[in-house]
Motif scaffolding. Sequence first.
Motif, short mmCIF file in Angstrom:
data_model
loop_
_atom_site.label_atom_id
_atom_site.label_comp_id
_atom_site.label_asym_id
_atom_site.label_seq_id
_atom_site.Cartn_x
_atom_site.Cartn_y
_atom_site.Cartn_z
N ILE A 53 53.05 48.16 29.92
CA ILE A 53 52.39 46.88 29.68
C ILE A 53 52.04 46.28 31.04
CG2 ILE A 53 52.62 44.55 28.72
CD1 ILE A 53 54.74 45.76 26.79
N ALA A 54 50.77 46.07 31.27
CA ALA A 54 50.30 45.50 32.53
C ALA A 54 49.94 44.03 32.28
CB ALA A 54 49.09 46.27 33.05
N ARG A 55 50.87 43.16 32.63
CA ARG A 55 50.65 41.72 32.43
C ARG A 55 49.88 41.18 33.62
NH1 ARG A 55 55.59 38.77 30.05
NH2 ARG A 55 54.70 39.75 28.17
N CYS A 56 48.62 40.87 33.37
CA CYS A 56 47.69 40.56 34.45
C CYS A 56 47.75 39.09 34.85
CB CYS A 56 46.27 40.90 34.02
SG CYS A 56 46.07 42.64 33.51
N SER A 57 47.52 38.84 36.14
CA SER A 57 47.49 37.46 36.64
C SER A 57 46.07 36.96 36.83
CB SER A 57 48.24 37.37 37.97
OG SER A 57 47.62 38.17 38.97
N GLY A 58 45.08 37.84 36.74
CA GLY A 58 43.69 37.42 36.92
C GLY A 58 42.75 38.59 36.71
N ALA A 60 41.04 40.44 38.77
CA ALA A 60 41.24 41.61 39.63
C ALA A 60 42.32 42.53 39.07
CB ALA A 60 41.60 41.17 41.04
N ASP A 61 43.38 41.94 38.50
CA ASP A 61 44.42 42.75 37.88
C ASP A 61 43.89 43.51 36.68
OD1 ASP A 61 46.34 42.00 39.70
OD2 ASP A 61 47.38 40.62 38.36
N VAL A 62 43.08 42.86 35.88
CA VAL A 62 42.51 43.52 34.70
C VAL A 62 41.67 44.72 35.14
CG1 VAL A 62 40.98 43.26 32.72
CG2 VAL A 62 42.55 41.41 33.33
N ALA A 63 40.84 44.51 36.14
CA ALA A 63 40.00 45.60 36.64
C ALA A 63 40.85 46.76 37.15
CB ALA A 63 39.07 45.08 37.74
N ALA A 64 41.92 46.44 37.88
CA ALA A 64 42.81 47.49 38.39
C ALA A 64 43.48 48.24 37.25
CB ALA A 64 43.86 46.86 39.31
N ALA A 65 43.89 47.53 36.21
CA ALA A 65 44.55 48.17 35.08
C ALA A 65 43.59 49.07 34.31
CB ALA A 65 45.14 47.11 34.16
N VAL A 66 42.36 48.64 34.15
CA VAL A 66 41.37 49.47 33.47
C VAL A 66 41.11 50.74 34.27
CG1 VAL A 66 38.95 49.64 32.77
CG2 VAL A 66 40.26 47.59 32.22
N VAL A 174 33.34 39.72 32.26
CA VAL A 174 33.75 40.92 31.54
C VAL A 174 34.12 42.03 32.52
CG1 VAL A 174 33.11 42.60 29.77
CG2 VAL A 174 32.10 40.31 29.73
N VAL A 175 35.27 42.63 32.31
CA VAL A 175 35.64 43.86 33.02
C VAL A 175 35.16 45.03 32.17
CG1 VAL A 175 37.51 45.29 33.89
CG2 VAL A 175 37.61 42.81 34.18
N THR A 176 34.32 45.86 32.73
CA THR A 176 33.72 46.96 31.99
C THR A 176 34.65 48.17 31.94
OG1 THR A 176 32.68 47.97 33.92
CG2 THR A 176 31.46 46.18 32.82
N ALA A 177 34.23 49.17 31.19
CA ALA A 177 35.03 50.37 31.03
C ALA A 177 35.18 51.15 32.33
CB ALA A 177 34.40 51.27 29.96
N ASN A 202 34.73 45.61 21.78
CA ASN A 202 34.22 46.97 21.98
C ASN A 202 33.60 47.22 23.34
OD1 ASN A 202 34.13 48.85 19.45
ND2 ASN A 202 33.82 46.79 18.64
N PHE A 203 33.27 46.18 24.09
CA PHE A 203 32.36 46.35 25.22
C PHE A 203 33.00 46.08 26.57
CE2 PHE A 203 30.34 44.83 21.38
CZ PHE A 203 29.54 45.91 21.08
N GLY A 204 34.26 45.68 26.58
CA GLY A 204 34.94 45.37 27.81
C GLY A 204 36.04 44.36 27.56
N VAL A 205 36.72 43.99 28.63
CA VAL A 205 37.79 42.99 28.55
C VAL A 205 37.23 41.67 29.06
CG1 VAL A 205 40.14 42.39 29.20
CG2 VAL A 205 39.46 44.80 29.04
N VAL A 206 37.14 40.68 28.19
CA VAL A 206 36.62 39.37 28.60
C VAL A 206 37.77 38.60 29.26
CG1 VAL A 206 35.54 37.22 27.88
CG2 VAL A 206 34.90 39.37 26.77
#
Length: 472
Positions: A53-58, A60-66, A174-177, A202-206
């Motif tokens: 589980i990657a609990r993101c702080s912002g 940039a974290d979401v992009a890194a996790a993807v 949006v963080v894309t795939a 379906n298209f990314g992480v908002v």
Amino acid sequence: MTPLTGHSGNAGARATAEAMHGFRGQLITADHADFDTARAVWNGAVDRRPRLIARCSGTADVAAAVRFARDHDLEIAVRGGGHNVGGTAACDDGIVIDLSAMRATSVDPAGRSARVQGGALWGDVDHATQAYGLATTGGIVSHTGVGGLTLGGGIGWLMRKYGLSVDNLLAAEVVTAEGGVVRASADEHPDLFWALRGGGGNFGVVTSFLFALHPVGPTVMAGPVFWAADDATDVLRFYRDVIAEAPDELGTVVRLGTVPPLPAIPEKLHWRPAIAVACCYAGAVEEGERAVAALRGFGTPLVDLISPSSYVGHQCAIDDTVPHGWHYYWKATNLAALTDDAIAVIADQAYAARSPRSYSAIFHLGGAVARVPHDATAYVGRDVGHDMSIDAVWLADESDERADAETAWARGFFERLRPHRAGVYVNFLDADDDTDRVREAYGDDTYRRLAQVKARYDPDNAFHLNKNIRPG
């Protein structure tokens, strides 16, 4: 890149942190004290164990996790509020990209807009916007996530006056795939912006939403009126007549089940089979009193709780009737209208559940929802009169027999409504409704257009734990 070592021991978590370049949030693995809490979702019937589980702080974290998930070929679940009945915010042996720490809402009162992070709940938004006497259309339960509700369309008390949540969405980050970050709006990536407004996750992480706000409250005329279940047919027929002439400001939801044991309701009525019509008037209290007068005067109510109320209070009034951890199973359909035949089925089936917690709900659309052009967004239910959800509910410690009975009730009720079905709201689909009913939710033309956008932004279908639209 350092390989993912699994979820045993602190060394594994450290190795994962080193591999996930640019991640500054919290990584939770199975050896962490918070693992069971972090993996739990609203529907207690869903029990999944992610590898990480990657609990993101912002953002940039979401992009890194993807990027990390794609590099390691991990299944991706995205958690905002974790409120989807199908449990799509959790997965087995994959990665949960958890936005629950990203809940900030920033209000621009002069511009009447709010920027909301992707992990926010509707209670967070209402708390922030009502400080300025403003609001946007959100869910009717305050612990619902902003992201999931919005991306599927977003029905709520204010929709007849101000449109759906997607009709108030001005832009999204949006963080894309591929792990990139884009801004979607009418002017930037307009194809993606169209798809986000109804096409789900379906298209990314908002990671943030920009919403238009409107003057609402802080005091509104709101609350439910309850009648005995034996009066359901008469109440529904009268309700149909009332809403035919209702102003856009009047939002209503019908609930058929039992009287919930809320503090405002006399104890002698708790768990009694009943029908309720709940109201919220998005305008002056005095006008609201006139708009609800006919409903309040009909028949012999068990209890009338409509009164001048704080909008924030009304938005969270039923939170305790659908708490985290209960077990839920849903079937749903749109209804073009409340015909006599449809009402007969509803009145006959609604009270056949064995659990006093099971219920069905009917949401009145129309108004501003119906005036948006059909192809303006990916939400397609513009021309139906009502969304209906049949919600089977039981407790975690109840028997498998009870679970089977409640599930059978919901399915049987749904089948009896087959002649009256007119599509379905995608946010009301449960896990067993994937595939065929996703197409039903959108129709062939919109589904085809969504599949084309999917192919552009997520050609490998990395984001498939949702009401999935395959690239096309």
